[in-house]
Scaffold this motif. Structure first.
Motif, short mmCIF file in Angstrom:
data_model
loop_
_atom_site.label_atom_id
_atom_site.label_comp_id
_atom_site.label_asym_id
_atom_site.label_seq_id
_atom_site.Cartn_x
_atom_site.Cartn_y
_atom_site.Cartn_z
N ASP A 225 105.37 72.34 -74.07
CA ASP A 225 104.10 71.62 -73.99
C ASP A 225 103.02 72.61 -73.56
OD1 ASP A 225 101.95 69.95 -73.50
OD2 ASP A 225 103.12 68.49 -72.37
N ILE A 226 101.97 72.70 -74.34
CA ILE A 226 100.89 73.66 -74.05
C ILE A 226 100.10 73.25 -72.81
CG2 ILE A 226 99.05 72.64 -75.45
CD1 ILE A 226 98.61 75.54 -76.52
N GLU A 227 100.20 71.98 -72.43
CA GLU A 227 99.45 71.48 -71.26
C GLU A 227 100.10 71.86 -69.93
OE1 GLU A 227 96.50 69.95 -71.55
OE2 GLU A 227 96.64 70.15 -73.72
N ASN A 228 101.47 71.90 -69.91
CA ASN A 228 102.12 72.15 -68.62
C ASN A 228 103.33 73.09 -68.70
OD1 ASN A 228 104.11 70.57 -69.77
ND2 ASN A 228 103.58 68.75 -68.58
N GLY A 229 103.69 73.59 -69.89
CA GLY A 229 104.79 74.53 -70.03
C GLY A 229 106.17 73.91 -69.99
N GLU A 230 106.24 72.58 -69.96
CA GLU A 230 107.52 71.89 -69.92
C GLU A 230 108.13 71.81 -71.32
OE1 GLU A 230 109.11 70.77 -67.11
OE2 GLU A 230 107.48 71.81 -66.06
N PRO A 231 109.47 71.84 -71.41
CA PRO A 231 110.10 71.70 -72.73
C PRO A 231 109.84 70.32 -73.33
CG PRO A 231 111.73 72.22 -71.03
CD PRO A 231 110.43 72.05 -70.35
N LEU A 232 109.63 70.29 -74.63
CA LEU A 232 109.42 69.03 -75.34
C LEU A 232 110.72 68.59 -75.99
CD1 LEU A 232 106.02 69.82 -77.08
CD2 LEU A 232 106.41 68.32 -75.12
N ASP A 233 110.92 67.29 -76.07
CA ASP A 233 112.11 66.74 -76.70
C ASP A 233 111.81 66.50 -78.17
OD1 ASP A 233 114.55 65.68 -77.16
OD2 ASP A 233 114.28 63.88 -75.95
N CYS A 234 112.36 67.33 -79.03
CA CYS A 234 112.09 67.20 -80.46
C CYS A 234 113.17 66.41 -81.17
CB CYS A 234 111.96 68.58 -81.09
SG CYS A 234 110.48 69.42 -80.52
N VAL A 235 114.21 66.04 -80.46
CA VAL A 235 115.25 65.19 -81.01
C VAL A 235 115.21 63.89 -80.23
CG1 VAL A 235 117.73 64.95 -81.39
CG2 VAL A 235 116.66 67.19 -81.56
N PRO A 236 115.14 62.74 -80.91
CA PRO A 236 115.08 61.48 -80.18
C PRO A 236 116.25 61.34 -79.21
CG PRO A 236 114.76 61.13 -82.53
CD PRO A 236 115.14 62.56 -82.36
N SER A 237 115.97 60.84 -78.01
CA SER A 237 116.99 60.76 -76.96
C SER A 237 118.15 59.85 -77.36
CB SER A 237 116.37 60.28 -75.65
OG SER A 237 115.79 59.00 -75.84
N TYR A 238 117.92 58.88 -78.25
CA TYR A 238 119.03 58.01 -78.65
C TYR A 238 120.02 58.73 -79.56
CZ TYR A 238 116.16 57.42 -82.86
OH TYR A 238 115.41 57.64 -83.98
N VAL A 239 119.63 59.90 -80.10
CA VAL A 239 120.55 60.66 -80.95
C VAL A 239 121.49 61.50 -80.09
CG1 VAL A 239 120.73 62.46 -82.70
CG2 VAL A 239 118.92 60.73 -82.86
N ILE A 240 120.95 62.22 -79.14
CA ILE A 240 121.78 63.12 -78.33
C ILE A 240 121.85 62.65 -76.88
CG2 ILE A 240 121.92 65.45 -77.40
CD1 ILE A 240 120.97 66.52 -79.99
#
Length: 171
Positions: free
Chosen positions: A58-73
């Motif tokens: 995330d460019i706003e705070n440097g946190e990793p973004l979840d690009c795979v829906p949580s219901y999948v993994i």
């Protein structure tokens, strides 16, 4: 008889060239996808995750973004680059969080990418990801990406030379 041999040689040459072109195309595509593996994507929440990137921050705070829906993994997003140890992944995540407290500037993005590149350079070849391929036996032998493209280029050259030689022989 000479004409028959020339025709067969020309057919083999055309076949080699066609097969080689396929190798060149697949090799270039494999190399391109492998090149994005350690490239960090910086984007805003809500933007679609694109490309072969393994890490989106995330460019706003440097946190990793979840690009795979949580219901999948399941679970929450985290830094998990292929071949990196847990400590190295945690280091990249900490650097992103530390630098991203007020948003990530271009210089801070470069700093994160430089650190990922330095760690990636230490990943042993056996631990590096290999692209999925229809010809797994070649990938297992180390022939994928740029090597596959070069092999394809060689096949094209041999095919063209043999076709030209066969046409000259047929005269």
């Amino acid at each position: 008889m000479r004409l028959l041999v020339a025709v067969l040689a020309a057919l083999v040459g055309v076949g080699l060239a066609a097969f080689g072109l396929g190798f060149v195309l697949v090799g270039l595509l494999e190399q391109r996808s492998a090149g994005d593996m350690y490239q960090v994507a910086f984007q805003r929440v809500g933007n679609a995750c694109r490309g072969g990137h393994e890490l989106h921050l995330d460019i706003e705070n440097g946190e990793p973004l979840d690009c795979v829906p949580s219901y999948v993994i399941g679970g929450s997003p985290r830094v998990d680059l292929p071949g990196f140890t847990d400590a190295q992944n945690d280091e990249v995540a900490a650097l992103g969080g530390q630098l991203g407290s007020g948003g990530l500037s271009d210089a801070e993005q470069r700093q994160i990418q430089d650190r990922v590149d330095k760690i990636a350079a230490t990943v042993p070849a056996a631990d590096r990801p290999r692209p999925d391929s229809a010809t797994v036996w070649l990938a297992d032998a180390g022939v994928w990406g740029a090597r596959r493209a070069w092999l394809g280029g060689g096949l094209v050259a041999v095919g063209v030379v043999s076709t030209v030689a066969a046409m000259r022989m047929a005269r």
